[in-house]
Design a protein around this motif. Sequence first.
Motif, PDB file in Angstrom:
ATOM      1  N   GLU A 113       3.297   7.599  10.523  1.00 44.49           N
ATOM      2  CA  GLU A 113       2.161   6.718  10.233  1.00 44.49           C
ATOM      3  C   GLU A 113       0.958   7.513   9.751  1.00 44.49           C
ATOM      4  N   VAL A 114       0.676   8.632  10.405  1.00 47.29           N
ATOM      5  CA  VAL A 114      -0.461   9.464  10.006  1.00 47.29           C
ATOM      6  C   VAL A 114      -0.239  10.003   8.594  1.00 47.29           C
ATOM      7  N   GLN A 115       0.944  10.525   8.323  1.00 45.33           N
ATOM      8  CA  GLN A 115       1.236  11.099   7.007  1.00 45.33           C
ATOM      9  C   GLN A 115       1.104  10.063   5.889  1.00 45.33           C
ATOM     10  N   LYS A 116       1.452   8.813   6.175  1.00 43.52           N
ATOM     11  CA  LYS A 116       1.383   7.753   5.167  1.00 43.52           C
ATOM     12  C   LYS A 116       0.029   7.062   5.126  1.00 43.52           C
ATOM     13  N   GLY A 117      -0.874   7.402   6.062  1.00 42.42           N
ATOM     14  CA  GLY A 117      -2.165   6.728   6.126  1.00 42.42           C
ATOM     15  C   GLY A 117      -2.040   5.277   6.576  1.00 42.42           C
TER      16      GLY A 117
END
Length: 165
Positions: free
Chosen positions: A52-56
Motif C-alpha cells: 500500500e505504501v509503495q503504491k501510494g
Amino acid sequence: MKILIVYYSYSHGNTKKIAEALRKATGADIERIETVKKYGPYEETVEVGQTEVQKGYCPPLRPMKKDIAGYDVIALGSPTWWYTMAPAMRTFVTTHDFTGKKMIFFTTHGGWPGSAIKHLTNLTHADEVLGTIEVRFDPYGGDEQITPEKDVDAWISMMEKKMRG
C-alpha cells in the motif's frame, strides 16, 4: 485554543498511547481514524502495508464524528509504515484542508522513523508546526516503549505550554 488529536493506531495501540497522553495533558478532543476494511494479523499487515505504501494507496476511512474546521490546533499521530505514515493517515491528510491550522505531528516506530514527519508536514501544507516527536517501540510490533518516558513527558509538557500560548 480548540485542539483536536487525530490518530491512527494498529496492533498494540502504541500511537493511541501517545495520543491519549497528549489528550490527558491538554484536554484536547480526540478522534481515532478507522479504515472501512480492517487489517489482518500483524505479519500479514506488514506485507499488505508495504504494498500500500509503495503504491501510494489511500484506504477508505469510516466517517469521523469531529470536523477539523472547528479547531485551531490539529495533532496528527501515525505509526510509521515503511518509512512513512500509515496509509490510513495518508487518506486523512489528503482529504482534509489544514489551512490556517497550527499542527503537531507524532509518530511511533520500531526503530526506523523514516520520513513520516516530513511527509505529514508536506501533505498538510503546514504553515506552523508547534512540535514533533518520533517515539520508538519494540522493533517486532510489540508494545515495549524504547524512547524514555521522561522524553515523551517533556515533549507533551512543551506542547501543552505552546498550545496555551
